[in-house]
Design an enzyme around this catalytic site. Structure first.
Site, PDB file in Angstrom:
ATOM      1  CB  ALA A  32     -10.023  43.594  44.424  1.00 54.72           C
ATOM      2  CG  HIS A  37     -16.827  40.814  42.791  1.00 53.35           C
ATOM      3  ND1 HIS A  37     -16.003  41.916  42.840  1.00 53.35           N
ATOM      4  CD2 HIS A  37     -16.259  39.946  41.912  1.00 53.35           C
ATOM      5  CE1 HIS A  37     -14.979  41.728  42.027  1.00 53.35           C
ATOM      6  NE2 HIS A  37     -15.107  40.555  41.451  1.00 53.35           N
TER       7      HIS A  37
END
Ligand code: PAF
Length: 281
Positions: A32, A37
């Site tokens: 996700a 990230h």
């Protein structure tokens, strides 16, 4: 980009990539993916020669009443993003691959694992340390990249790596925020519009403590009391904790030496969110 589901294949790929002296960077994730990230992936690409990422929603780090079954999963989309970002290997194992039946070995970083989120999520950090240790053994990265948002997590991983002499550098990247200050989190996807607004109280409380700190206040109890005040007007949000701690030991500090970690966790509706700032860093 290679997407691999077995430990044997991932280990072989990573070992061969490292032949000839190339440095391997790992970004461990539960998928996700968001810009937070991606900042880790970009740091891995900048600081190492070959970037790998793992995508594994680790069941053991969720409590029995937590959101394991509904945690957002978007493997195809995540892989497309990682490929665009220049990641060479993605490790996306099944639960049975990571935890063969009868697995009974845990890595426990004592004391730290019971602090901050560890108090209300018993067993969470033991499960995080264990899965990260497994990833390090499988992938053998030279460096691994974690976000500052999970400040307790990276403190625990840094301690594990030191205590167990793991030959991996732990790199910590800054929190990525929305323009209004909300820290990016895969769990933000659970919030409705009203909860999204209420969630800003977490960052507001941290800013309040930070502002007071900047005016010279060093009494942690006073900083915490002022920060907690912010929650009084937010009936949608239940504060779990607001603490000021040493960023390495996660032990509460009384007089806020520099640097100290101001860390907050709260439930916005049913969604548990965390955030933090470093004071005096
Ligand atoms: O931060 C996360 O996404 C997870 O805790 C991690 C480090 C990938 C371990 O499952």
């Amino acid at each position: 980009m290679k997407i691999v589901g077995t430990i044997a294949e991932m280990r072989a790929l990573c070992r061969s990539a490292k032949l000839g002296g190339k440095r391997l960077g790992l970004v461990p994730t539960m998928g996700a993916l968001h810009e937070g990230h991606l900042s880790l992936v970009r740091a891995a690409r900048a600081k190492t020669d070959v970037a790998a990422a793992s995508i594994f929603v680790n069941p053991t780090q969720f409590g029995p009443t937590e959101d394991f079954s509904r945690y957002p999963r978007a493997l195809e989309k995540d892989c497309a993003i990682l490929e665009r970002e220049g990641v060479e290997f993605v490790f996306a194992p099944a639960v049975e691959e990571m935890y063969p039946s009868g697995a009974a070995t845990w890595v426990t970083v004592e004391a730290l694992s019971d602090r901050l989120c560890g108090k209300s999520r018993p067993g969470h950090f033991r499960a995080v340390a264990t899965v990260v240790a497994k990833l390090f053994h499988i992938i053998e990265p030279d460096a691994a990249f974690f976000g500052q948002k999970d400040a307790a997590q990276h403190a625990i991983i840094r301690k594990m790596v030191r205590d167990l002499d793991m030959p991996v550098a732990i790199e910590v990247c800054p929190i990525v925020r929305e323009s209004d200050g909300l820290a990016l989190s895969s769990r933000n996807a659970y919030l409705n519009a009203e909860e999204r607004k209420s969630a800003l109280v977490l960052y507001r409380s941290l800013r309040r403590a930070q502002e007071l700190f900047q005016t010279g206040e060093r009494n942690s109890a006073k900083l915490i009391a002022a920060a907690r005040q912010e929650f009084a007007s937010e009936s949608n949000v239940r504060l779990d904790y607001f603490e000021i701690v040493n960023p390495d030991s996660l032990e509460p500090v009384l007089d806020t030496p520099s640097p100290s970690l101001a860390a907050v966790a709260g439930y916005v509706g049913n969604t548990r969110l965390i955030d933090n700032v470093l004071l005096g860093a």
